[in-house]
Scaffold this motif. Structure first.
Motif, mmCIF file in Angstrom:
data_model
loop_
_atom_site.group_PDB
_atom_site.id
_atom_site.type_symbol
_atom_site.label_atom_id
_atom_site.label_comp_id
_atom_site.label_asym_id
_atom_site.label_seq_id
_atom_site.Cartn_x
_atom_site.Cartn_y
_atom_site.Cartn_z
ATOM 1 N N TYR A 65 -1.419 -1.595 7.940
ATOM 2 C CA TYR A 65 -0.740 -2.805 7.482
ATOM 3 C C TYR A 65 -0.412 -2.775 5.990
ATOM 4 C CZ TYR A 65 -1.112 -5.139 11.989
ATOM 5 O OH TYR A 65 -0.950 -5.488 13.306
ATOM 6 N N LEU A 66 -1.107 -1.953 5.222
ATOM 7 C CA LEU A 66 -0.773 -1.803 3.799
ATOM 8 C C LEU A 66 0.280 -0.723 3.562
ATOM 9 C CD1 LEU A 66 -4.314 -2.126 2.166
ATOM 10 C CD2 LEU A 66 -2.472 -3.829 2.181
ATOM 11 N N PHE A 67 0.495 0.126 4.531
ATOM 12 C CA PHE A 67 1.403 1.276 4.406
ATOM 13 C C PHE A 67 2.815 0.891 3.941
ATOM 14 C CE2 PHE A 67 3.287 5.349 5.520
ATOM 15 C CZ PHE A 67 2.255 6.226 5.218
ATOM 16 N N PRO A 68 3.411 -0.204 4.443
ATOM 17 C CA PRO A 68 4.777 -0.546 4.003
ATOM 18 C C PRO A 68 4.901 -0.797 2.498
ATOM 19 C CG PRO A 68 4.232 -1.762 5.978
ATOM 20 C CD PRO A 68 2.969 -1.096 5.517
ATOM 21 N N LEU A 69 3.804 -1.160 1.844
ATOM 22 C CA LEU A 69 3.859 -1.412 0.404
ATOM 23 C C LEU A 69 4.204 -0.158 -0.387
ATOM 24 C CD1 LEU A 69 0.797 -3.793 -0.004
ATOM 25 C CD2 LEU A 69 3.226 -4.383 -0.232
ATOM 26 N N GLY A 70 3.835 1.001 0.126
ATOM 27 C CA GLY A 70 4.096 2.250 -0.577
ATOM 28 C C GLY A 70 5.173 3.103 0.061
ATOM 29 N N ASP A 71 5.777 2.622 1.133
ATOM 30 C CA ASP A 71 6.776 3.401 1.850
ATOM 31 C C ASP A 71 8.178 2.967 1.426
ATOM 32 O OD1 ASP A 71 7.240 5.316 4.223
ATOM 33 O OD2 ASP A 71 8.500 3.593 4.726
ATOM 34 N N SER A 72 9.031 3.926 1.142
ATOM 35 C CA SER A 72 10.383 3.608 0.657
ATOM 36 C C SER A 72 11.216 2.863 1.691
ATOM 37 C CB SER A 72 11.108 4.882 0.223
ATOM 38 O OG SER A 72 11.315 5.729 1.342
ATOM 39 N N ARG A 73 10.875 3.016 2.984
ATOM 40 C CA ARG A 73 11.626 2.324 4.038
ATOM 41 C C ARG A 73 10.807 1.202 4.668
ATOM 42 N NH1 ARG A 73 14.607 6.549 7.675
ATOM 43 N NH2 ARG A 73 12.522 7.249 8.133
ATOM 44 N N ARG A 74 9.723 0.815 3.973
ATOM 45 C CA ARG A 74 8.854 -0.304 4.368
ATOM 46 C C ARG A 74 8.327 -0.176 5.791
ATOM 47 N NH1 ARG A 74 12.631 -5.036 2.018
ATOM 48 N NH2 ARG A 74 12.660 -4.326 -0.127
ATOM 49 N N GLN A 75 8.090 1.054 6.227
ATOM 50 C CA GLN A 75 7.555 1.265 7.568
ATOM 51 C C GLN A 75 6.034 1.363 7.533
ATOM 52 O OE1 GLN A 75 10.017 4.838 8.377
ATOM 53 N NE2 GLN A 75 10.300 3.901 10.403
ATOM 54 N N ALA A 76 5.404 0.735 8.514
ATOM 55 C CA ALA A 76 3.975 0.928 8.740
ATOM 56 C C ALA A 76 3.828 2.203 9.576
ATOM 57 C CB ALA A 76 3.399 -0.276 9.477
ATOM 58 N N ILE A 77 2.612 2.655 9.752
ATOM 59 C CA ILE A 77 2.383 3.863 10.552
ATOM 60 C C ILE A 77 2.865 3.640 11.984
ATOM 61 C CG2 ILE A 77 0.629 5.445 11.452
ATOM 62 C CD1 ILE A 77 -0.981 4.801 8.837
ATOM 63 N N HIS A 78 2.619 2.437 12.539
ATOM 64 C CA HIS A 78 3.069 2.172 13.912
ATOM 65 C C HIS A 78 4.596 2.176 14.004
ATOM 66 C CE1 HIS A 78 2.505 -1.945 12.184
ATOM 67 N NE2 HIS A 78 3.663 -2.175 12.786
ATOM 68 N N ASP A 79 5.306 1.838 12.921
ATOM 69 C CA ASP A 79 6.772 1.941 12.909
ATOM 70 C C ASP A 79 7.210 3.400 12.921
ATOM 71 O OD1 ASP A 79 7.601 -0.839 12.711
ATOM 72 O OD2 ASP A 79 6.811 -0.801 10.668
ATOM 73 N N LYS A 80 6.551 4.212 12.121
ATOM 74 C CA LYS A 80 6.899 5.632 12.070
ATOM 75 C C LYS A 80 6.649 6.284 13.429
ATOM 76 C CE LYS A 80 6.396 6.252 7.129
ATOM 77 N NZ LYS A 80 7.819 6.481 6.891
ATOM 78 N N LEU A 81 5.539 5.934 14.072
ATOM 79 C CA LEU A 81 5.199 6.483 15.382
ATOM 80 C C LEU A 81 6.289 6.173 16.408
ATOM 81 C CD1 LEU A 81 3.027 7.792 17.260
ATOM 82 C CD2 LEU A 81 2.170 5.489 17.621
ATOM 83 N N ALA A 82 6.813 4.953 16.381
ATOM 84 C CA ALA A 82 7.807 4.531 17.369
ATOM 85 C C ALA A 82 9.249 4.639 16.866
ATOM 86 C CB ALA A 82 7.529 3.089 17.791
ATOM 87 N N SER A 83 9.445 5.139 15.645
ATOM 88 C CA SER A 83 10.777 5.231 15.033
ATOM 89 C C SER A 83 11.474 3.874 15.017
ATOM 90 C CB SER A 83 11.651 6.260 15.757
ATOM 91 O OG SER A 83 11.079 7.545 15.651
ATOM 92 N N THR A 84 10.775 2.871 14.446
ATOM 93 C CA THR A 84 11.316 1.526 14.365
ATOM 94 C C THR A 84 11.311 1.025 12.925
ATOM 95 O OG1 THR A 84 9.140 0.526 14.775
ATOM 96 C CG2 THR A 84 10.586 0.869 16.694
ATOM 97 N N PHE A 85 12.092 -0.015 12.684
ATOM 98 C CA PHE A 85 12.147 -0.695 11.397
ATOM 99 C C PHE A 85 12.024 -2.185 11.648
ATOM 100 C CE2 PHE A 85 14.512 3.184 10.754
ATOM 101 C CZ PHE A 85 14.065 3.625 9.520
ATOM 102 N N VAL A 86 11.481 -2.920 10.687
ATOM 103 C CA VAL A 86 11.461 -4.369 10.753
ATOM 104 C C VAL A 86 12.522 -4.852 9.767
ATOM 105 C CG1 VAL A 86 10.082 -6.467 10.525
ATOM 106 C CG2 VAL A 86 9.012 -4.352 11.326
ATOM 107 N N VAL A 87 13.463 -5.631 10.284
ATOM 108 C CA VAL A 87 14.617 -6.065 9.501
ATOM 109 C C VAL A 87 14.764 -7.586 9.575
ATOM 110 C CG1 VAL A 87 15.858 -3.894 9.881
ATOM 111 C CG2 VAL A 87 16.229 -5.807 11.443
ATOM 112 N N ARG A 88 15.566 -8.135 8.677
ATOM 113 C CA ARG A 88 15.953 -9.538 8.811
ATOM 114 C C ARG A 88 16.715 -9.661 10.124
ATOM 115 N NH1 ARG A 88 18.973 -8.493 4.653
ATOM 116 N NH2 ARG A 88 20.653 -9.754 5.553
ATOM 117 N N SER A 89 16.551 -10.737 10.840
ATOM 118 C CA SER A 89 17.177 -10.846 12.158
ATOM 119 C C SER A 89 18.698 -10.845 12.091
ATOM 120 C CB SER A 89 16.671 -12.074 12.915
ATOM 121 O OG SER A 89 16.938 -13.245 12.193
#
Length: 168
Positions: free
Chosen positions: A121-145
């Motif tokens: 849950y802290l991973f997005p703070l240091g990731d250039s694409r704001r991905q958490a590890i679970h996002d990287k695992l599933a190749s997903t991004f969290v975006v404004r709707s």
């Protein structure tokens, strides 16, 4: 279609959505525990309720909501309230398999590893694409709707391999 960093959900909105979803799942888990005959006062039941709630969320709460068709695809109730959503790397609609990989494997099962959830849950703070590890695992991004059009609005072949640029 090409998205930019401005399309990515803020860390605060991600945390807020997670907190809202956690409250919803916790209330359901407590009600289920009470209906099952547990008062919650017995020794060691709190840990089981927390683990059960996490697994419930990863299997029965988030994936069915996230793979809905239409405007709420990629949204749990918390994400919907905060106007953010999860999209796949190719901007295609979330599917049941992607939602299960992200929520059940990436969050619930790996979350059983001590301290994984904190790091995740802290991973997005240091990731250039704001991905958490679970996002990287599933190749997903969290975006404004409103950042990425609904998958039905995309013309065939319009999605890029990675609308957010960079390496996976």
């Amino acid at each position: 279609m090409r998205a930019d960093r401005g399309d990515l959900a803020s860390y605060g909105s991600r945390v807020g959505a997670t907190l809202l979803d956690s409250v919803i799942v916790a209330v359901v888990a407590v009600i289920a525990a009470i209906l099952a005959g547990g008062s919650g006062a017995e020794e060691n039941t709190t840990g089981y309720i927390v683990i059960g709630a996490a697994l419930l969320s990863g299997l029965l709460y988030a994936p069915p909501l996230m793979c809905r068709s239409g405007a709420h695809n990629g949204q749990t109730l918390g994400k919907q309230a905060l106007k953010i959503r999860v999209v796949r790397q190719d901007a295609a609609a979330m599917t049941a398999s992607t939602a299960l990989l992200r929520e059940f494997v990436g969050k619930a099962l790996l979350g059983l590893i001590p301290f994984f959830t904190v790091v995740d849950y802290l991973f997005p703070l240091g990731d250039s694409r704001r991905q958490a590890i679970h996002d990287k695992l599933a190749s997903t991004f969290v975006v404004r709707s409103d950042a990425v059009p609904d998958s039905g609005a995309l013309e065939p072949g319009a999605a890029t391999a990675d609308p957010f640029g960079g390496q996976g």
